[in-house]
Write a protein that holds these residues in place. Structure first.
Motif, mmCIF file in Angstrom:
data_model
loop_
_atom_site.group_PDB
_atom_site.id
_atom_site.type_symbol
_atom_site.label_atom_id
_atom_site.label_comp_id
_atom_site.label_asym_id
_atom_site.label_seq_id
_atom_site.Cartn_x
_atom_site.Cartn_y
_atom_site.Cartn_z
ATOM 1 N N LEU A 15 0.816 -1.219 0.000
ATOM 2 C CA LEU A 15 0.000 0.000 0.000
ATOM 3 C C LEU A 15 0.848 1.266 0.000
ATOM 4 N N ILE A 29 1.464 3.458 2.310
ATOM 5 C CA ILE A 29 0.790 4.611 2.921
ATOM 6 C C ILE A 29 1.751 5.300 3.879
ATOM 7 N N ASP A 61 -0.288 10.923 2.972
ATOM 8 C CA ASP A 61 -1.559 10.385 2.496
ATOM 9 C C ASP A 61 -2.743 10.837 3.348
ATOM 10 N N VAL A 99 -6.502 9.264 3.704
ATOM 11 C CA VAL A 99 -7.279 8.081 3.331
ATOM 12 C C VAL A 99 -8.759 8.344 3.559
ATOM 13 N N TYR A 136 -3.070 2.971 9.226
ATOM 14 C CA TYR A 136 -2.976 4.389 8.857
ATOM 15 C C TYR A 136 -2.367 5.206 9.989
ATOM 16 N N THR A 165 -5.941 11.116 -1.046
ATOM 17 C CA THR A 165 -4.999 10.422 -1.940
ATOM 18 C C THR A 165 -5.284 8.937 -2.046
ATOM 19 N N VAL A 166 -5.989 8.384 -1.069
ATOM 20 C CA VAL A 166 -6.278 6.952 -1.029
ATOM 21 C C VAL A 166 -7.745 6.773 -0.677
ATOM 22 N N TYR A 217 -10.455 3.596 0.428
ATOM 23 C CA TYR A 217 -10.651 2.200 0.805
ATOM 24 C C TYR A 217 -12.150 1.994 0.877
ATOM 25 N N LEU A 271 -4.382 5.869 -5.134
ATOM 26 C CA LEU A 271 -4.644 4.451 -4.866
ATOM 27 C C LEU A 271 -6.102 4.286 -4.440
#
Length: 464
Positions: free
Chosen positions: A168, A170, A174, A176, A193, A221-222, A224, A247
């Protein structure tokens, strides 16, 4: 070792850790809140003279993170009591884990309530459990046929998130955007995280407009999320292109190709699917081939080894389905009930998933070994049939199961939720539709309209 103490030593106290409801919360503020909770737990649990087990019941949000951190910081073992559990299911977990306390978050009323429980002696060896430095007990969604209670230590959690983050990547830069239930993912994902120093953006609204507004406002930026979230976002017709996104990880359910293609076309970002197993963590990730083969689960991360075996324990040939076995850091420390401190075979965990390895090494999930329907010696994977049925315009959702048959061994039977309950699709029309997409032996012989489908606590179709 205490994982929350390790996190507290890694980051400046004034660095932002969580953004929730427009409020930015620093690592220092998180640890101050967690420390207060931990002090309360230590004081209440002092007579036990051991690691207490604490059931956490709290809605998703900032309070959940603080209370969960407080439990772990107190060297207590966190047992999530998810919001969707019925009273009966919650009671079952309480007795199975022999909880010492429940911690109920009361965000609407402020604060929380720590309640001492009186339960029967545990059905597992207390001394052996305590020796693990236990941090977390989670009941799986039937990964190996039944849900036994997965026990993870602080050391195992650290090894697991370290291995996952090799893929990942991270870090402190980042942000998330988080969409999944904390009760199912806190002790691995959110902890990762925090350990990596990233900012977790909690967006409570499931509305597409609110999700994208949060992504734009905080330059996420990410992301999930589950395929459901990505399907919703991929259908957006607005102008926001999400340029900060690097991502997007799809988890919790199989990723349909149509969903992946729509999301990539809309945001110019391939969806990365992975295989996350509560006994193992995130060990396989489709980082290199997400654009070309989005339905693949990818390749094993650097710290892991994969073996695909037939029922006799022998490796299967390339291109054939074999049961997925995985070896590496962060595998479970024990099953709770019945107690099993060594649920591995030569260091490998047998997942029950059926996976194919292609010539380029790419792995594809094709089904569950325990859900496979055997029709006259031919294997039918329910997930494959369901993926076809769910695309029918008159079908909201489906479940395919095997029914014993005197001549063929089993036959596939489908339960469907019609989009219009007053006018369900005709069985012959569904059979015709399935035959257009599936081999004849995979086509269900019966179709039963139902109001709902049985699901596990994490939302997956229940197979047993």
């Amino acid at each position: 070792m205490n994982l929350i103490e390790e996190i507290s030593r890694r980051h400046p106290s004034d660095a932002v850790a969580v953004i929730s409801g427009g409020r930015s919360v620093t690592y220092g503020e998180l640890f101050d809140g967690a420390s207060e909770v931990a002090a309360e737990i230590r004081n209440a649990a002092r007579p036990l003279q051991r690691h207490p087990r604490i059931g956490l019941h709290c809605p998703d949000g900032l309070d959940y993170i603080i209370l969960a951190m407080g439990i772990l910081l107190a060297d207590a073992c966190l047992v999530p009591l998810a919001e969707e559990l019925t009273a009966e299911e919650r009671e079952e977990i309480t007795h199975t884990t022999s909880l010492d306390f429940t911690l109920d978050g009361k965000p609407d009323h402020g604060g929380h309530v720590l309640k001492r429980l009186k339960t029967k002696p545990p059905a597992f060896p207390e001394d052996d459990f305590q020796a693990l430095n236990p941090a977390f007990i989670r009941f799986s969604s039937g990964t190996t046929g039944t849900s036994k209670g997965v026990v993870l230590s602080h050391e195992t959690l650290l090894a697991r998130i370290t291995a996952a983050n090799e893929g990942l990547k991270i870090g402190p830069d980042d942000k998330v955007l988080w969409m999944l239930p904390l009760a199912h993912h806190f002790a691995v994902s959110i902890v990762l995280y925090l350990y990596a120093g990233a900012v977790t953006v909690l967006e409570p609204s499931p509305a597409r407009e609110d999700i994208l507004a949060a992504a734009e406002a905080h330059e996420a930026t990410v992301m999930y999320g589950a395929p459901f979230h990505y399907a919703m976002l991929g259908a957006d017709t607005g102008s926001f292109r999400w340029p900060s996104l690097r991502l997007a990880v799809a988890t919790a359910a199989a990723l349909p190709e149509a969903t992946a293609r729509a999301f990539e076309q809309r945001f110019d970002q391939a969806l990365v699917q992975g295989l996350g197993i509560i006994e193992v963590g995130l060990s396989v990730l489709n980082l290199e081939d997400a654009a070309s083969t989005p339905t693949a689960i990818g390749r094993a991360l650097p710290a892991y080894e994969v073996a695909l075996l037939d029922p006799s324990g022998n490796p299967v040939a390339e291109g054939e389905a074999g049961e997925f076995h995985i070896r590496g850091p962060g595998l479970l420390d024990a099953y709770l009930v019945p107690w099993d401190p060594a649920p591995l075979r030569d260091g490998y965990f047998a997942s029950g998933d059926l996976v194919v390895r292609h010539s380029d090494g790419l792995l594809t999930l094709v089904g569950r070994s325990k859900s496979v329907i055997n029709v006259a010696g031919m294997k039918v994977f329910p997930e494959e049939v369901e993926s076809v049925l769910n695309l029918h315009p008159e079908v909201e959702a489906s479940r395919v199961v095997g029914k014993d048959h005197p001549h063929t061994g089993q036959i596939p039977i489908a339960e469907i939720i019609p989009r219009d309950p007053a006018n369900p699709p005709k069985a012959i029309a569904l059979q015709r539709y399935c035959r257009e997409h599936l081999s004849a032996y995979k086509v269900p012989l019966r179709f039963k309209p139902v109001d709902h489908l049985p699901r596990t606590a994490s939302g997956k179709i229940r197979r047993v």
